[in-house]
Design an enzyme around this catalytic site. Sequence first.
Site, mmCIF file in Angstrom:
data_model
loop_
_atom_site.group_PDB
_atom_site.id
_atom_site.type_symbol
_atom_site.label_atom_id
_atom_site.label_comp_id
_atom_site.label_asym_id
_atom_site.label_seq_id
_atom_site.Cartn_x
_atom_site.Cartn_y
_atom_site.Cartn_z
ATOM 1 C CB SER A 173 -0.950 -0.002 1.202
ATOM 2 O OG SER A 173 -1.786 -1.136 1.175
ATOM 3 C CG HIS A 216 -2.113 3.994 3.292
ATOM 4 N ND1 HIS A 216 -3.463 3.790 3.498
ATOM 5 C CD2 HIS A 216 -1.568 2.754 3.136
ATOM 6 C CE1 HIS A 216 -3.715 2.496 3.465
ATOM 7 N NE2 HIS A 216 -2.591 1.852 3.257
#
Length: 389
Positions: A293, A344
């Site tokens: 991610s 992220h």
Amino acid sequence: MGTMDVLFWQLVQRLSRGGYRIVRMSEQADEVWLESNHWRPPTLIRLVRADFDWSRSLRLDMEYTWQFVQQMRGWNFSKAGRVINVYVMVYPPVDDWEFLVAEPLPLSGASDGVLHTLLLHSGNMGDVLPRLAEMTGVALRFEPPVETSDPFAAAERLKREVVREWRRRREEERRIFEYGKPMFTRLFIVVQVAMFLVLEWSGGSTNPDVLIHYGAKFNPLIEAGEWWRLLTPMFLHIGFLHLLTNTLALYYLGITVERLYGSLRFLFIYVTAGFFGALASFLFTPSLSAGASGAIFGLFGALLYFGTVYRHLFFRTMGMNVISLIIVNLLFGLLVPGIDNAGHIGGLVGGFLAAGVVHLPKHTALGRQAGALAVAALLVAAGLWIGFR
């Protein structure tokens, strides 16, 4: 009549060289739409070479233009900005027409959007051209053809030059999105699928002991000196759904970014973003974590950097979709427990900075590249110093 044709194509040529881009041209080449490359104010210009004998025909065409602009989607002036509708005529309509162009028309759904109409004919060039120049920010003047030349031939020559330049620019824009081939995108997909199968074979991809054994981010072991755990987590996934979502995201984003930047630049961006994501997770999240991610958010960051270089092209193609996806995913990470939002955000920042370091193919911006490298090095040094302390 040929003289006004020359004026029409001179306007198109000077506007296209002065920060405006041709976005639409009629088959007869008597109607040209241009949009500004400037961030503010977003402006659209419609140039029409037409002769209306009566004001009713002018009014009907103005209504068509207003309706057309209202229905347009995907251009950055659709909700704000202004439209300048310019008619180039030999003579104005024979009846009263001035009241039609006296005031701009408001565009619904745009707080400050308006439609201006200018009627430029052989008798008012001295008044209207300076006004148009002021509105567009481009120096506009009429250069009549040489007396010995045919004005129709001069207009045709200008038309060919404009069309040739328009096609050249469109081809350049197309090539921007087709620079590289998605070699590493496919390789990373194969690697993460293969590693998922290895995890499942070794005891399960949701088994913490298996994840730790194969290199997941685990703060105590990173603090003990296993620095490679800031790189290996991007190839591991926890459960099939995690693998599926990240693989799909990598496929679509990776192909786009690798085509924009080329394979080697993409490799640097992806790995750097994965490292930044793991480092941010190490600093702000004590839990065990793994997944691509952070690196995938780095691809979003690379697209954002592309938008700083080709701002107009970015917002005309993918810009709002990219920004919307970033916002939605970050909000989703804040609202849903168990998602490593620090990773992220770290990946997003790392991808942006990595793209700034390598910049875009066939471009050099040494000042920007040096600045991005300095900021990236400073963040890494500070992060490692804080984390290992």
